[in-house]
Scaffold this motif. Structure first.
Motif, PDB file in Angstrom:
ATOM      1  N   LEU A   1      -5.750   8.391  -3.926  1.00 23.57           N
ATOM      2  CA  LEU A   1      -6.326   8.974  -5.143  1.00 23.57           C
ATOM      3  C   LEU A   1      -5.230   9.024  -6.204  1.00 23.57           C
ATOM      4  CD1 LEU A   1      -8.650  10.395  -6.633  1.00 23.57           C
ATOM      5  CD2 LEU A   1      -7.805  12.560  -5.699  1.00 23.57           C
ATOM      6  N   ALA A   2      -5.425   8.282  -7.282  1.00 20.46           N
ATOM      7  CA  ALA A   2      -4.447   8.263  -8.379  1.00 20.46           C
ATOM      8  C   ALA A   2      -4.956   9.140  -9.509  1.00 20.46           C
ATOM      9  CB  ALA A   2      -4.235   6.832  -8.858  1.00 20.46           C
ATOM     10  N   ASP A   3      -4.164  10.131  -9.895  1.00 18.35           N
ATOM     11  CA  ASP A   3      -4.596  11.114 -10.897  1.00 18.35           C
ATOM     12  C   ASP A   3      -4.378  10.659 -12.335  1.00 18.35           C
ATOM     13  OD1 ASP A   3      -5.512  13.229  -9.196  1.00 18.35           O
ATOM     14  OD2 ASP A   3      -3.432  13.578  -8.644  1.00 18.35           O
ATOM     15  N   THR A   4      -3.389   9.799 -12.538  1.00 15.63           N
ATOM     16  CA  THR A   4      -3.067   9.364 -13.902  1.00 15.63           C
ATOM     17  C   THR A   4      -3.083   7.849 -14.004  1.00 15.63           C
ATOM     18  OG1 THR A   4      -0.683   9.190 -13.494  1.00 15.63           O
ATOM     19  CG2 THR A   4      -1.521  11.362 -14.145  1.00 15.63           C
ATOM     20  N   ALA A   5      -3.190   7.352 -15.228  1.00 14.55           N
ATOM     21  CA  ALA A   5      -3.195   5.909 -15.450  1.00 14.55           C
ATOM     22  C   ALA A   5      -1.891   5.284 -14.964  1.00 14.55           C
ATOM     23  CB  ALA A   5      -3.406   5.611 -16.933  1.00 14.55           C
ATOM     24  N   ARG A   6      -0.787   5.998 -15.175  1.00 14.83           N
ATOM     25  CA  ARG A   6       0.510   5.458 -14.752  1.00 14.83           C
ATOM     26  C   ARG A   6       0.591   5.345 -13.227  1.00 14.83           C
ATOM     27  NH1 ARG A   6       6.026   7.930 -17.107  1.00 14.83           N
ATOM     28  NH2 ARG A   6       5.249   6.815 -18.932  1.00 14.83           N
ATOM     29  N   SER A   7       0.144   6.393 -12.510  1.00 17.58           N
ATOM     30  CA  SER A   7       0.211   6.349 -11.046  1.00 17.58           C
ATOM     31  C   SER A   7      -0.756   5.302 -10.496  1.00 17.58           C
ATOM     32  CB  SER A   7      -0.087   7.728 -10.431  1.00 17.58           C
ATOM     33  OG  SER A   7      -1.398   8.159 -10.730  1.00 17.58           O
ATOM     34  N   ALA A   8      -1.932   5.159 -11.118  1.00 15.25           N
ATOM     35  CA  ALA A   8      -2.891   4.138 -10.688  1.00 15.25           C
ATOM     36  C   ALA A   8      -2.290   2.744 -10.827  1.00 15.25           C
ATOM     37  CB  ALA A   8      -4.179   4.247 -11.502  1.00 15.25           C
ATOM     38  N   LYS A   9      -1.632   2.507 -11.965  1.00 15.17           N
ATOM     39  CA  LYS A   9      -1.007   1.216 -12.213  1.00 15.17           C
ATOM     40  C   LYS A   9       0.083   0.943 -11.172  1.00 15.17           C
ATOM     41  CE  LYS A   9       0.935  -1.443 -16.086  1.00 15.17           C
ATOM     42  NZ  LYS A   9       2.331  -1.723 -15.783  1.00 15.17           N
ATOM     43  N   SER A  10       0.877   1.960 -10.854  1.00 18.19           N
ATOM     44  CA  SER A  10       1.955   1.800  -9.866  1.00 18.19           C
ATOM     45  C   SER A  10       1.399   1.467  -8.484  1.00 18.19           C
ATOM     46  CB  SER A  10       2.791   3.089  -9.774  1.00 18.19           C
ATOM     47  OG  SER A  10       3.417   3.358 -10.997  1.00 18.19           O
ATOM     48  N   VAL A  11       0.322   2.171  -8.089  1.00 15.54           N
ATOM     49  CA  VAL A  11      -0.270   1.937  -6.773  1.00 15.54           C
ATOM     50  C   VAL A  11      -0.850   0.524  -6.693  1.00 15.54           C
ATOM     51  CG1 VAL A  11      -2.147   2.608  -5.210  1.00 15.54           C
ATOM     52  CG2 VAL A  11      -0.747   4.362  -6.295  1.00 15.54           C
ATOM     53  N   ILE A  12      -1.581   0.123  -7.729  1.00 14.79           N
ATOM     54  CA  ILE A  12      -2.192  -1.210  -7.737  1.00 14.79           C
ATOM     55  C   ILE A  12      -1.107  -2.289  -7.676  1.00 14.79           C
ATOM     56  CG2 ILE A  12      -3.492  -2.859  -9.158  1.00 14.79           C
ATOM     57  CD1 ILE A  12      -5.173  -0.392 -10.120  1.00 14.79           C
ATOM     58  N   GLU A  13      -0.061  -2.114  -8.470  1.00 15.00           N
ATOM     59  CA  GLU A  13       1.010  -3.113  -8.471  1.00 15.00           C
ATOM     60  C   GLU A  13       1.735  -3.155  -7.125  1.00 15.00           C
ATOM     61  OE1 GLU A  13       3.329  -2.008 -11.875  1.00 15.00           O
ATOM     62  OE2 GLU A  13       2.044  -3.141 -13.278  1.00 15.00           O
ATOM     63  N   ALA A  14       1.907  -1.995  -6.494  1.00 14.62           N
ATOM     64  CA  ALA A  14       2.578  -1.957  -5.186  1.00 14.62           C
ATOM     65  C   ALA A  14       1.746  -2.666  -4.123  1.00 14.62           C
ATOM     66  CB  ALA A  14       2.832  -0.503  -4.774  1.00 14.62           C
ATOM     67  N   PHE A  15       0.436  -2.375  -4.110  1.00 14.31           N
ATOM     68  CA  PHE A  15      -0.440  -3.033  -3.140  1.00 14.31           C
ATOM     69  C   PHE A  15      -0.463  -4.550  -3.361  1.00 14.31           C
ATOM     70  CE2 PHE A  15      -3.263   0.912  -2.176  1.00 14.31           C
ATOM     71  CZ  PHE A  15      -2.511   1.179  -1.049  1.00 14.31           C
ATOM     72  N   ARG A  16      -0.605  -4.951  -4.624  1.00 14.51           N
ATOM     73  CA  ARG A  16      -0.673  -6.385  -4.908  1.00 14.51           C
ATOM     74  C   ARG A  16       0.664  -7.063  -4.609  1.00 14.51           C
ATOM     75  NH1 ARG A  16      -3.664  -9.034  -3.664  1.00 14.51           N
ATOM     76  NH2 ARG A  16      -3.102 -10.755  -5.017  1.00 14.51           N
ATOM     77  N   GLY A  17       1.780  -6.327  -4.807  1.00 10.17           N
ATOM     78  CA  GLY A  17       3.095  -6.864  -4.476  1.00 10.17           C
ATOM     79  C   GLY A  17       3.231  -7.142  -2.994  1.00 10.17           C
ATOM     80  N   ALA A  18       2.489  -6.374  -2.181  1.00  7.42           N
ATOM     81  CA  ALA A  18       2.483  -6.587  -0.725  1.00  7.42           C
ATOM     82  C   ALA A  18       1.450  -7.637  -0.333  1.00  7.42           C
ATOM     83  CB  ALA A  18       2.190  -5.270  -0.015  1.00  7.42           C
TER      84      ALA A  18
END
Length: 301
Positions: free
Chosen positions: A153-170
């Motif tokens: 669960l991402a609460d902010t746009a910044r954290s959502a972007k970080s999570v998406i980029e981390a998953f896609r990086g993997a």
């Protein structure tokens, strides 16, 4: 009947209960370790071997295929289907439900209530994905995750972007879904057998966790579901083509929304919450429907 169950752990509550329910009704049920099966893909003579012996003479097969072995498990199940053995759930239907994106597309096609869901390959589109899913807070899921693993669960746009980029990086596929705040960390699991909801429970997440999975420390209780929720669960099972499944729904302000359709639902939580003999109902379904060669796909598709 002589029944085979494809399962890797004979000691799981669900598997022991299915053996017990089958034997109580005078049937024999053999647990076959999915990964230890090997197959002869011969023209017009499909065969499966296990522990050095050919598997034959079975009237039905119960697939309890773990998510981590879906590919090989479905290959073994297709082989059973080509041998004319009746499957509790067909290989094609399980394949649909295991692919989270495909299952969401099929449910959407059939007009079944869903949380707003967005999907993209390019992590550079993270902002657009979050916006499509209704903005933050947003739920980000691994397409291959199970039992609440890989759900953030991402609460902010910044954290959502970080999570998406981390998953896609993997190099893993993800989707973003609208967060249904009004559900309050609870969901409904309805057990569908043969086109009917036979049991339903409300699952509540552990303190501070928005996920309600029992494997993550959640709790379950008996619940009476509405006619709309019952109809949604039945339609979701039909969309997937599953005879037996668990349909996970959230109570949104605009009605029930389906989160997932599980082709191998655990029986412990729902039997203990409801006091019902779910395993017995599953065996009864096989008694009514298992006939040689009675599969829609016969291993095709």
């Amino acid at each position: 009947m002589k029944i085979a169950m494809l399962a890797r752990n004979a000691n799981l509550y669900s598997h022991k209960r299915l053996v017990e329910a089958a034997e109580q009704r005078g049937h024999s049920l053999d647990i076959v370790n999915t990964l230890q099966c090997y197959m002869n893909i011969a023209s017009r003579r499909p065969e499966i071997y296990y522990n050095g012996e050919k598997l034959e003479g079975y009237d039905a097969v119960i697939p309890r295929i773990g998510a981590s072995v879906t590919f090989y498990g479905l290959a073994v199940l297709r082989q059973f289907e080509m041998m004319g053995v009746y499957p509790l759930n067909e290989s094609v239907a399980i394949g649909r439900s295991r692919d989270k994106l495909r299952s969401m597309q099929l449910l959407a096609r059939d007009g079944i209530g869903l949380p707003v869901t967005a999907f993209a390959h390019d992590a550079k589109k993270a902002g657009d994905i979050v916006e499509l899913a209704g903005g933050t807070p947003v739920v980000i899921k691994l397409l291959e995750g199970t039992q609440g693993i890989g759900v953030v669960l991402a609460d902010t746009a910044r954290s959502a972007k970080s999570v998406i980029e981390a998953f896609r990086g993997a190099n893993v596929n993800i989707m973003a879904q609208e967060f249904i705040k009004e559900a309050g960390g609870t969901d409904i699991r309805a057990i569908v057998v043969g086109g009917k909801v036979i049991a339903a429970m409300k699952r509540t997440g552990a303190a501070g966790d928005f996920r309600s999975n029992l494997h993550r420390g959640g709790s379950a209780e008996l619940i009476k579901i509405s006619p709309e929720e019952r109809a949604t669960a039945i339609r979701a099972a039909k969309s997937m083509g599953l005879a037996v499944c668990g349909v996970d729904m959230l109570r949104a302000n605009h009605g029930p929304v389906v989160m997932e359709v599980n082709s191998s639902p655990g029986l412990e939580g729902v039997e203990k919450a409801t006091g019902l003999d779910i395993a017995g109902k599953i065996i009864e379904h096989l008694e009514k429907h298992a006939k040689p060669g009675k599969t829609k796909t016969k291993g095709k598709g």
